[in-house]
Motif scaffolding. Structure first.
Motif, PDB file in Angstrom:
ATOM      1  N   ARG A  25      12.301 -12.593  29.558  1.00 25.42           N
ATOM      2  CA  ARG A  25      11.748 -13.064  30.551  1.00 25.42           C
ATOM      3  C   ARG A  25      12.479 -12.814  31.868  1.00 25.42           C
ATOM      4  O   ARG A  25      11.954 -12.861  33.053  1.00 25.42           O
ATOM      5  N   HIS A  26      13.649 -12.857  31.833  1.00 25.88           N
ATOM      6  CA  HIS A  26      14.584 -12.697  33.100  1.00 25.88           C
ATOM      7  C   HIS A  26      15.462 -11.820  32.923  1.00 25.88           C
ATOM      8  O   HIS A  26      16.296 -11.704  31.691  1.00 25.88           O
ATOM      9  N   ALA A  27      15.796 -10.727  33.694  1.00 19.75           N
ATOM     10  CA  ALA A  27      16.864  -9.680  33.680  1.00 19.75           C
ATOM     11  C   ALA A  27      17.573  -9.659  34.902  1.00 19.75           C
ATOM     12  O   ALA A  27      17.395  -9.420  36.044  1.00 19.75           O
ATOM     13  N   LEU A  28      18.861  -9.758  34.702  1.00 14.29           N
ATOM     14  CA  LEU A  28      19.968  -9.676  35.889  1.00 14.29           C
ATOM     15  C   LEU A  28      20.971  -8.522  35.658  1.00 14.29           C
ATOM     16  O   LEU A  28      21.762  -8.632  34.905  1.00 14.29           O
ATOM     17  N   THR A  29      21.009  -7.564  36.599  1.00 15.12           N
ATOM     18  CA  THR A  29      21.989  -6.610  36.533  1.00 15.12           C
ATOM     19  C   THR A  29      23.061  -6.808  37.579  1.00 15.12           C
ATOM     20  O   THR A  29      22.624  -6.932  38.794  1.00 15.12           O
ATOM     21  N   ILE A  30      24.102  -6.678  37.070  1.00 16.74           N
ATOM     22  CA  ILE A  30      25.108  -6.990  37.946  1.00 16.74           C
ATOM     23  C   ILE A  30      26.085  -5.689  37.929  1.00 16.74           C
ATOM     24  O   ILE A  30      26.801  -5.109  36.721  1.00 16.74           O
ATOM     25  N   CYS A  31      26.512  -4.994  39.114  1.00 17.24           N
ATOM     26  CA  CYS A  31      27.182  -3.869  39.372  1.00 17.24           C
ATOM     27  C   CYS A  31      28.720  -4.284  39.970  1.00 17.24           C
ATOM     28  O   CYS A  31      28.389  -4.909  40.941  1.00 17.24           O
ATOM     29  N   ASP A  37      39.414  -1.881  40.989  1.00  9.57           N
ATOM     30  CA  ASP A  37      39.485  -1.518  39.716  1.00  9.57           C
ATOM     31  C   ASP A  37      38.114  -1.102  39.122  1.00  9.57           C
ATOM     32  O   ASP A  37      37.200  -1.455  39.566  1.00  9.57           O
ATOM     33  N   ALA A  38      38.285  -0.054  38.306  1.00 12.59           N
ATOM     34  CA  ALA A  38      36.769   0.144  37.454  1.00 12.59           C
ATOM     35  C   ALA A  38      36.305  -0.824  36.834  1.00 12.59           C
ATOM     36  O   ALA A  38      37.157  -1.850  36.145  1.00 12.59           O
ATOM     37  N   SER A  39      34.774  -1.226  36.895  1.00 13.38           N
ATOM     38  CA  SER A  39      34.569  -2.169  36.239  1.00 13.38           C
ATOM     39  C   SER A  39      33.111  -1.814  35.633  1.00 13.38           C
ATOM     40  O   SER A  39      32.499  -1.045  36.263  1.00 13.38           O
ATOM     41  N   PRO A  40      32.918  -2.428  34.421  1.00 12.77           N
ATOM     42  CA  PRO A  40      31.514  -2.210  33.798  1.00 12.77           C
ATOM     43  C   PRO A  40      30.195  -2.810  34.731  1.00 12.77           C
ATOM     44  O   PRO A  40      30.678  -3.703  35.415  1.00 12.77           O
ATOM     45  N   ASP A  41      28.966  -2.502  34.364  1.00 11.79           N
ATOM     46  CA  ASP A  41      27.804  -2.893  34.973  1.00 11.79           C
ATOM     47  C   ASP A  41      27.240  -3.984  33.621  1.00 11.79           C
ATOM     48  O   ASP A  41      27.750  -3.699  32.552  1.00 11.79           O
ATOM     49  N   TRP A  42      26.701  -4.971  34.043  1.00  8.69           N
ATOM     50  CA  TRP A  42      26.239  -6.179  32.991  1.00  8.69           C
ATOM     51  C   TRP A  42      24.788  -6.087  33.238  1.00  8.69           C
ATOM     52  O   TRP A  42      24.207  -6.394  34.290  1.00  8.69           O
ATOM     53  N   ARG A  56      25.818  -2.227  30.731  1.00  4.22           N
ATOM     54  CA  ARG A  56      24.971  -0.950  31.077  1.00  4.22           C
ATOM     55  C   ARG A  56      25.806   0.275  31.346  1.00  4.22           C
ATOM     56  O   ARG A  56      26.871   0.233  32.270  1.00  4.22           O
ATOM     57  N   ARG A  57      25.483   1.154  30.486  1.00  8.42           N
ATOM     58  CA  ARG A  57      26.206   2.671  30.452  1.00  8.42           C
ATOM     59  C   ARG A  57      25.441   3.538  31.401  1.00  8.42           C
ATOM     60  O   ARG A  57      24.210   3.237  31.631  1.00  8.42           O
ATOM     61  N   VAL A  58      26.264   4.734  32.044  1.00 11.23           N
ATOM     62  CA  VAL A  58      25.432   5.301  32.980  1.00 11.23           C
ATOM     63  C   VAL A  58      24.668   6.132  32.432  1.00 11.23           C
ATOM     64  O   VAL A  58      23.433   6.374  32.851  1.00 11.23           O
ATOM     65  N   ASP A  59      24.945   6.536  31.288  1.00  8.25           N
ATOM     66  CA  ASP A  59      24.078   7.336  30.372  1.00  8.25           C
ATOM     67  C   ASP A  59      22.901   6.633  29.415  1.00  8.25           C
ATOM     68  O   ASP A  59      22.328   7.042  28.560  1.00  8.25           O
ATOM     69  N   MET A  60      22.729   5.239  29.800  1.00  9.72           N
ATOM     70  CA  MET A  60      22.015   4.529  28.939  1.00  9.72           C
ATOM     71  C   MET A  60      20.461   5.137  28.892  1.00  9.72           C
ATOM     72  O   MET A  60      19.933   4.903  29.895  1.00  9.72           O
ATOM     73  N   PRO A  61      20.064   5.317  27.780  1.00 13.02           N
ATOM     74  CA  PRO A  61      18.473   5.784  27.774  1.00 13.02           C
ATOM     75  C   PRO A  61      17.868   4.451  28.266  1.00 13.02           C
ATOM     76  O   PRO A  61      17.843   3.307  28.219  1.00 13.02           O
ATOM     77  N   GLU A  62      16.525   5.011  28.884  1.00 17.05           N
ATOM     78  CA  GLU A  62      15.576   4.167  29.442  1.00 17.05           C
ATOM     79  C   GLU A  62      15.073   2.792  28.471  1.00 17.05           C
ATOM     80  O   GLU A  62      14.991   1.800  28.907  1.00 17.05           O
TER      81      GLU A  62
END
Length: 115
Positions: A25-31, A37-42, A56-62
Motif C-alpha cells: 500500500r505504501h513504500a518508502l525508499t530511504i537513501c 560512511d557508506a550506508s545501505p538504502d532501505w 535496496r541493492r544497486v543491482d536489484m532487478p526491477e
C-alpha cells in the motif's frame, strides 16, 4: 545501520507484511547518503497485514523493488532515520530532502508505533 535494521526488524516481527507483491500500500525508499560512511538504502513498505523492509541493492532487478499505490522517499543521515523510527522526528530526513506522498511516512509510522 545496525540500530536502524534492529528497529525495522522489531516492527516487522510484530506485524509482518507477508508477501508484498501486488499488495504493498505504501513504500518508502530511504537513501542514507547524507553521511561520511557508506550506508545501505532501505525500502520500508506495508500491506494490509503489517510492515516489512528490505535493503535496496544497486543491482536489484526491477521485479524485486517494492512498488505501491503511494510512494515516497528521500535522502537522510542514518541518525535522522533512527530519530524517525524512535518517534522523535516527523520524517526520516528531518524535514529536508524528501519527496512523494506525505501519507506514506504517516502510514508506516503507525505500524512502527504499534510495535
Amino acid at each position: 545501520m545496525g540500530l536502524i535494521e534492529e528497529l525495522l526488524d522489531r516492527a516487522s516481527g510484530r506485524h509482518p507484511a507477508g508477501d508484498w507483491h501486488g499488495r504493498a500500500r505504501h513504500a518508502l525508499t530511504i537513501c542514507a547518503c547524507v553521511t561520511l560512511d557508506a550506508s545501505p538504502d532501505w525500502i520500508i513498505f506495508d500491506t494490509e497485514d503489517g510492515i516489512g523492509w528490505l535493503r535496496r541493492r544497486v543491482d536489484m532487478p526491477e521485479g524485486e523493488i517494492v512498488r505501491a499505490a503511494l510512494e515516497a522517499g528521500g535522502h537522510a543521515d542514518p541518525s535522522e532515520v533512527v530519530a524517525w523510527l524512535q518517534g522523535t522526528a516527523a520524517d526520516p530526513w528531518t524535514g529536508g530532502d524528501g519527496y512523494g506522498d506525505a501519507e506514506v511516512v504517516i502510514a508506516l509510522r503507525r505500524w512502527i508505533d504499534a510495535s
